[in-house]
Design an enzyme around this catalytic site. Structure first.
Site, PDB file in Angstrom:
ATOM      1  N   ALA A 129       0.834  -1.202   0.000  1.00 17.65           N
ATOM      2  CA  ALA A 129       0.000   0.000   0.000  1.00 17.65           C
ATOM      3  C   ALA A 129       0.870   1.255   0.000  1.00 17.65           C
ATOM      4  O   ALA A 129       1.986   1.255   0.515  1.00 17.65           O
ATOM      5  CB  ALA A 129      -0.920  -0.003   1.221  1.00 17.65           C
ATOM      6  N   GLY A 174       0.812  -5.784   0.607  1.00 21.48           N
ATOM      7  CA  GLY A 174      -0.258  -5.898  -0.374  1.00 21.48           C
ATOM      8  C   GLY A 174       0.243  -6.329  -1.736  1.00 21.48           C
ATOM      9  O   GLY A 174      -0.512  -6.912  -2.527  1.00 21.48           O
ATOM     10  N   GLU A 177       0.223  -9.997  -1.546  1.00 23.38           N
ATOM     11  CA  GLU A 177      -1.176 -10.426  -1.591  1.00 23.38           C
ATOM     12  C   GLU A 177      -1.721 -10.363  -3.020  1.00 23.38           C
ATOM     13  O   GLU A 177      -2.514 -11.216  -3.430  1.00 23.38           O
ATOM     14  CB  GLU A 177      -2.021  -9.576  -0.651  1.00 23.38           C
ATOM     15  N   GLU A 197       4.243  -6.367   7.279  1.00 28.24           N
ATOM     16  CA  GLU A 197       3.421  -5.698   8.286  1.00 28.24           C
ATOM     17  C   GLU A 197       3.211  -6.553   9.523  1.00 28.24           C
ATOM     18  O   GLU A 197       2.884  -6.042  10.596  1.00 28.24           O
ATOM     19  CB  GLU A 197       2.068  -5.271   7.688  1.00 28.24           C
TER      20      GLU A 197
END
Length: 207
Positions: A129, A174, A177, A197
């Protein structure tokens, strides 16, 4: 039974060919180090061609998401290239909007056979992100952003055709992901992956 077995084998052969193409996309991209070996042997000799059409106007250097429809023997393969060099391909609101729009169009396009996600930026797949953008968001905006990210990756995961992540460089948070939302991941030897994270006791938010 013999006919269904033959069809299954043909389908497997097509999928293996697409994996080799994705391997070539990762291994022979512009940021491959001199002498670095391709991650999958026997793959296509050339990088993914840049020929093809894009949604809307022709692809420009400043576009954050490059969409290419390949031609000739690669017809039916669509390459989505992340292109936020100044932010290491970090997922911003605008990039997510573009990805969601592209995936929405692809899922109803009967001519599409395979989708490849890759980076156009040397040394990075996706850094996760965009934390600089997030720092400026109101708390309600953050919740909406996380929900939008999760929804977009779910849309990717539910595409009716095989999806391949061609990873060259770092895929973090992310970004990893995003790669996990694809059916297949092909990684160059330089790839680094992690849900960083979790070191801060934060659960990965994109689902």
């Amino acid at each position: 039974a013999g006919g269904s077995m033959a069809a299954a084998l043909r389908g497997l052969g097509l999928l293996q060919g697409r994996v080799r193409l994705a391997a070539a996309a990762a291994a022979t991209s512009s940021f491959r180090r001199p002498g670095q070996r391709a991650p999958v042997r026997g793959g296509a000799a050339a990088a993914v061609p840049s020929a093809g059409k894009s949604y809307g106007s022709a692809a420009k250097e400043e576009e954050e998401l490059r969409i290419r429809y390949l031609d000739d023997e690669h017809k039916g393969i669509v390459v989505l290239g992340l292109n936020r060099s100044h932010a290491k391909n970090a997922l911003s609101k605008n990039l997510l909007k573009m990805m969601s729009k592209a995936v929405d169009a692809l899922k109803s396009d009967k001519k599409v056979r395979t989708v490849i996600f890759r980076s156009e930026v040397p040394g990075i797949f996706c850094a996760g992100a965009d934390l600089k953008e997030r720092a400026k968001m109101h708390s309600s905006e953050v919740s909406s952003f996380v929900s939008k990210t999760r929804a977009t990756l779910n849309e990717m995961a539910n595409l009716p055709v095989p999806t391949i992540a061609a990873i060259d460089g770092a895929a973090l948070g992310g970004g990893l992901e995003l790669a996990l939302a694809c059916d297949i991941r092909v990684a160059a030897s330089s790839a680094k992956m992690g849900l960083v994270e979790t070191k801060l006791a934060i659960i990965p938010g994109a689902g």
